[in-house]
Design an enzyme around this catalytic site. Structure first.
Site, PDB file in Angstrom:
ATOM      1  N   CYS A  66       0.867  -1.185   0.000  1.00 53.37           N
ATOM      2  CA  CYS A  66       0.000   0.000   0.000  1.00 53.37           C
ATOM      3  C   CYS A  66       0.899   1.228   0.000  1.00 53.37           C
ATOM      4  O   CYS A  66       1.853   1.285   0.763  1.00 53.37           O
ATOM      5  CB  CYS A  66      -0.848   0.066   1.260  1.00 53.37           C
ATOM      6  SG  CYS A  66      -1.661  -1.447   1.738  1.00 53.37           S
ATOM      7  N   HIS A  68       1.560   5.450  -2.091  1.00 57.41           N
ATOM      8  CA  HIS A  68       1.084   6.625  -2.822  1.00 57.41           C
ATOM      9  C   HIS A  68       1.986   6.865  -4.024  1.00 57.41           C
ATOM     10  O   HIS A  68       3.205   6.770  -3.904  1.00 57.41           O
ATOM     11  CB  HIS A  68       1.163   7.865  -1.934  1.00 57.41           C
ATOM     12  CG  HIS A  68       0.596   7.669  -0.575  1.00 57.41           C
ATOM     13  ND1 HIS A  68       1.360   7.254   0.493  1.00 57.41           N
ATOM     14  CD2 HIS A  68      -0.666   7.799  -0.113  1.00 57.41           C
ATOM     15  CE1 HIS A  68       0.589   7.159   1.561  1.00 57.41           C
ATOM     16  NE2 HIS A  68      -0.645   7.477   1.226  1.00 57.41           N
TER      17      HIS A  68
END
Length: 177
Positions: A66, A68
């Protein structure tokens, strides 16, 4: 690599850039993110336990990766980059869907993300980065579903949200595209 995240509106249109930590403070600012579900040829999913040094949900179990995307980086490029950085695995990803969510971690901070959910397949041996990951395990869908049903199971809120949708709406999500 930049520690900035891309701020977006509800339609995933970029409206700014913000330092990652600041985007997660207080009520959180809506920013672009992704979650990769890594599956092996036996249909098992790689789960990672987040490192104790993580600001939000340290020690919680989640999907393989996970993160960005950096400003100017595509979701697919960022997902492949982070799989290499976090787990030492090279794999191509494909996007399944995206969704917006907000989850607070006590008074420490908030995830407010437009999260792109991806899937990748690999039988590679993972070599996790200790800065990001404290443990990994491969589990079947049935094993994961059973663990999620345990009352005190420590799973990230975004993983819980994604899991049910993956099973109900994307039952063949590990099939080649």
């Amino acid at each position: 690599m930049s520690t900035d995240v891309v701020l977006v509106d509800a339609r995933d249109v970029q409206i700014g850039v913000c330092e990652k930590r600041n985007a997660h403070l207080g009520a959180g600012q809506l920013h672009r993110a992704f979650s990769v579900h890594l599956i092996d040829s036996d249909g098992r999913h790689l789960l990672q336990r987040r490192a104790a040094s993580k600001m939000l949900w340290p020690g919680f179990w989640s999907n393989a990766c996970c993160s960005h995307p950096a400003p100017g980086e595509t979701i697919l490029d960022a997902a492949s980059r982070r799989l290499r950085e976090e787990l030492g695995i090279w794999a191509s990803c494909r996007v399944l869907y995206n969704f917006e969510y907000r989850a607070c971690f006590g008074s420490i901070g908030t995830e407010h993300e437009l999260c792109h959910v991806l899937v990748a397949q690999s039988d590679a041996v993972a070599s996790p980065s200790a800065e990001e990951v404290s443990d990994i395990k491969w589990q079947t869908r049935a094993e994961i579903t059973a663990r999620l049903a345990e009352p005190h199971a420590l799973f990230t809120p975004w993983f819980r949200m994604q899991w049910q949708r993956l099973l109900s709406e994307h039952s063949g999500f590990d099939s080649p595209s």
